[in-house]
Design an enzyme around this catalytic site. Structure first.
Site, PDB file in Angstrom:
ATOM      1  N   ARG A  67       0.838  -1.193   0.000  1.00  0.00           N
ATOM      2  CA  ARG A  67       0.000   0.000   0.000  1.00  0.00           C
ATOM      3  C   ARG A  67       0.880   1.252   0.000  1.00  0.00           C
ATOM      4  O   ARG A  67       1.943   1.279   0.643  1.00  0.00           O
ATOM      5  CB  ARG A  67      -0.847  -0.039   1.265  1.00  0.00           C
ATOM      6  CG  ARG A  67      -1.778   1.134   1.468  1.00  0.00           C
ATOM      7  CD  ARG A  67      -2.845   1.189   0.449  1.00  0.00           C
ATOM      8  NE  ARG A  67      -3.981   2.008   0.845  1.00  0.00           N
ATOM      9  CZ  ARG A  67      -4.892   2.425  -0.023  1.00  0.00           C
ATOM     10  NH1 ARG A  67      -4.792   2.129  -1.305  1.00  0.00           N
ATOM     11  NH2 ARG A  67      -5.922   3.127   0.387  1.00  0.00           N
TER      12      ARG A  67
ATOM     13  N   THR B 178      -9.556   1.119  -9.732  1.00  0.00           N
ATOM     14  CA  THR B 178      -8.402   0.345  -9.353  1.00  0.00           C
ATOM     15  C   THR B 178      -8.243  -0.691 -10.461  1.00  0.00           C
ATOM     16  O   THR B 178      -8.902  -0.613 -11.468  1.00  0.00           O
ATOM     17  CB  THR B 178      -8.701  -0.212  -7.939  1.00  0.00           C
ATOM     18  OG1 THR B 178      -8.904   0.914  -7.097  1.00  0.00           O
ATOM     19  CG2 THR B 178      -7.689  -1.117  -7.378  1.00  0.00           C
TER      20      THR B 178
ATOM     21  N   SER C 230      -7.490   0.885   2.898  1.00  0.00           N
ATOM     22  CA  SER C 230      -7.908   0.543   1.531  1.00  0.00           C
ATOM     23  C   SER C 230      -9.161  -0.322   1.568  1.00  0.00           C
ATOM     24  O   SER C 230      -9.506  -0.908   2.592  1.00  0.00           O
ATOM     25  CB  SER C 230      -6.773  -0.225   0.854  1.00  0.00           C
ATOM     26  OG  SER C 230      -7.189  -0.724  -0.386  1.00  0.00           O
TER      27      SER C 230
ATOM     28  N   GLY D 188     -13.392   0.931  -5.678  1.00  0.00           N
ATOM     29  CA  GLY D 188     -13.445   1.757  -4.471  1.00  0.00           C
ATOM     30  C   GLY D 188     -14.261   1.087  -3.389  1.00  0.00           C
ATOM     31  O   GLY D 188     -14.054  -0.091  -3.064  1.00  0.00           O
TER      32      GLY D 188
HETATM   33  N1  GLY Z   1      -8.056   3.686  -3.368  1.00  0.00           N
HETATM   34  C1  GLY Z   1      -8.990   2.650  -3.366  1.00  0.00           C
HETATM   35  C2  GLY Z   1      -8.725   1.659  -2.285  1.00  0.00           C
HETATM   36  O1  GLY Z   1      -7.600   1.461  -1.898  1.00  0.00           O
HETATM   37  O2  GLY Z   1      -9.650   1.088  -1.783  1.00  0.00           O
END
Ligand code: GLY
Length: 541
Positions: A70, A350, A421, A444
């Site tokens: 991350r 994503t 996340s 998301g």
């Molecule tokens: N930025 C989307 C996530 O990490 O859930």
């Protein structure tokens, strides 16, 4: 359909890269690494060098691993950095220099390969180098430029010069289908990564480009931030659903815990007995997720900074308590559903890829820049976009982020902290511990509910994997207090019955998710499915 090995990604070029790695004898991690680098070139709205992600791996002998790469807050980040006077709150955490967190992708792919790879690193990066020198634009990439994205990219001249190579009305415009799309700076960055591994990104020329751009544009990422970044191997989150096991990622993603808690509540409610997409089914889904997301938003954050009650949250006893608060005959307003009290025992934006190799190894990898094209800021000289992951922190308690998630103290900004996340790369094991499914998606806040529905559609409703992926989706995330559904995705009778139970319903303008999944059938053959919603590709042999 495939006999032995398969790969599914959000883009045909990237799937072909992974397929060729598998064909030459590479394992699932090799293919995942090579496809991820390819996605950074051909799927630049989400595939990335400048973002981060999560990987779940099943090794052929059965052991399970999770890697957290991350993005994380720079050392100079602080709690009120987007709420202090003079900062345009709605923009600063989403657009440009200050929205970017320290990228984790290259460190993660390097570490996954170091520990688990079997093919030479350079062979895995080389296909991406070639694609960066030029690839023919296909429809999927050309469609990744809605008007708002084009406006954002135009704010940064270097981004416009890379990603908006055409002209329209005298202004930079999106690439056209069929044209050759060349990213020479990115090709050279990838060459440095090919030759020097993670050091080709976090040190030397590439790092200098990043830090110079930060200095000139008011960003805060430093050489020290880049040099000290490391990915982290973590214990996967494993939970039972019926006789199957669901294996996914722990914090700093909320995905695995929210998914596991949802399945535990669903099991306590007997969700599998409900008629698929009848009002009772949707009602129980919404009530389950309402509670799981309330817990997620309150309890979860980077485990290096906050105590996360992982075991308490995935404990079936805790889920039964949560399930007991659900009424079958009425919706519970979210205002009345706070987080529970587990025992302290322990971006439709994503991209995801799934791989199974001939030896039974599997990789499930989700990676992100956060929203499409991330911060919209391309690093001059290096040719890649930086993420806008800082918006996944609790920028302001009680205020929704770009996914409408209203989050808490556990996810407040701190230097070096990883923002929570939703990414949920997942592996499902059959009752004897063998591989059953590899699945994940972008989306998301909808990631967890989408992965949940794919698995539940197969296990509870007997759908084939293709049917499960194609089926319309619903979503609830505690706040806003409503059931979202895909366009035309909920029958009128169900909508009326849900309204009578007290649910607010919201038909989204667009469908969501881009699921990439592979299932192992009882005869050992594979079915790989790429979501038809956006146009990825599944390949196998
Ligand atoms: N930025 C989307 C996530 O990490 O859930």
């Amino acid at each position: 359909m495939a006999a032995r090995a398969a790969v599914a990604t959000t883009d045909r070029y990237a799937s072909e890269v992974g397929f060729r790695v598998l064909r030459r004898g590479g394992n699932a991690v090799d293919a995942a690494v090579a496809s991820a680098f390819a996605l950074a070139v051909v799927n630049p709205e989400a595939g990335n060098l400048g973002g981060g992600g999560f990987l779940v791996v099943r090794r052929p002998a059965g052991s399970l691993l999770a890697l957290d790469f991350r993005s994380q807050a720079p050392g100079a980040a602080y709690r009120a950095m987007y709420t202090r006077p003079g900062v345009e709150r709605s923009e600063a955490s989403l657009l440009g220099h200050l929205s970017a967190a320290v990228p984790g992708s290259v460190a993660g792919l390097w570490e996954a390969h170091r520990k688990l790879g079997s093919t030479a690193w350079s062979e895995l990066v080389e296909p991406a180098v070639r694609l960066a020198r030029g690839f023919r634009v296909r429809e999927r990439f050309a469609r990744s430029f809605p008007a708002g994205i084009v406006e954002g990219l135009r704010r940064f001249p270097h981004s416009a010069s890379v990603f908006l190579p055409e002209r329209s009305g005298g202004r930079p415009a999106r690439p056209r289908t069929g044209r050759l799309f060349c990213q020479p700076e990115l090709a050279r960055t990838l060459e440095r990564i090919r030759n020097r591994g993670a050091d080709g990104f976090y040190r030397g020329e590439t790092a200098r480009y990043i830090v110079e751009e930060m200095r000139s544009g008011g960003g805060i990422i430093t050489h020290a931030d880049l040099e000290s970044y490391t990915s982290v191997w973590r214990e996967p989150v494993c939970s039972r659903y019926g006789s199957h096991s669901v294996v996914s990622v722990p914090p700093s993603s909320s995905g695995g815990i929210t998914l596991a808690l949802s399945f535990q509540i669903a099991a306590a409610l007997g969700l599998a007995r409900e008629e698929w997409h009848g009002a009772g089914h949707i009602h129980l889904l919404a009530e389950t997720w309402r509670r799981a997301y309330a817990d997620r938003n309150h309890h979860l954050g980077d485990p290096a900074f906050v105590e996360v009650p992982v075991h308490g949250l995935v404990d079936p006893g805790y889920a039964r308590d949560r399930a007991r608060t659900i009424a079958r005959e009425a919706a519970t307003p979210s205002a009345e559903v706070g987080p529970g009290n587990p025992a302290a025992t322990g971006g439709r934006h994503t991209t995801h890829l799934s791989v199974i190799d001939p030896a039974g190894g599997a990789a499930s990898l989700t990676t992100t820049l956060n929203t499409w094209y991330g911060s919209k800021l391309t690093v001059p000289g290096a040719g890649f976009l930086l993420n806008n992951e800082m918006d996944d922190f609790t920028v302001e308690p009680g205020t929704p982020n770009s996914f409408g998630l209203v989050q808490g103290e556990a996810n407040a900004i701190a230097p070096g902290k990883r923002m929570l996340s939703m990414m949920t790369p997942t592996i499902v094991l059959n009752p004897s511990g063998g591989l059953h499914m590899v699945v994940g998606t972008p989306g998301g806040a909808t990631i967890v509910t989408t992965v949940f529905q794919i698995i539940s559609n197969v296990l509870d409703h007997g759908m084939t994997l293709a049917e499960a992926v194609v089926a319309p989706r619903v979503h609830h995330q505690h706040l806003p207090d409503r059931i979202a559904y895909e366009p035309g995705g909920l029958r009128r009778r169900a909508r009326e019955a849900l309204g009578a139970l007290g649910h607010r319903l919201h038909e989204e303008e667009e469908s969501w998710g881009d699921v990439q999944a592979i299932a192992v059938l009882p005869d050992g053959s594979l079915r790989a499915v790429s979501d038809p919603r956006r146009g990825g590709t599944a390949l196998g042999f």
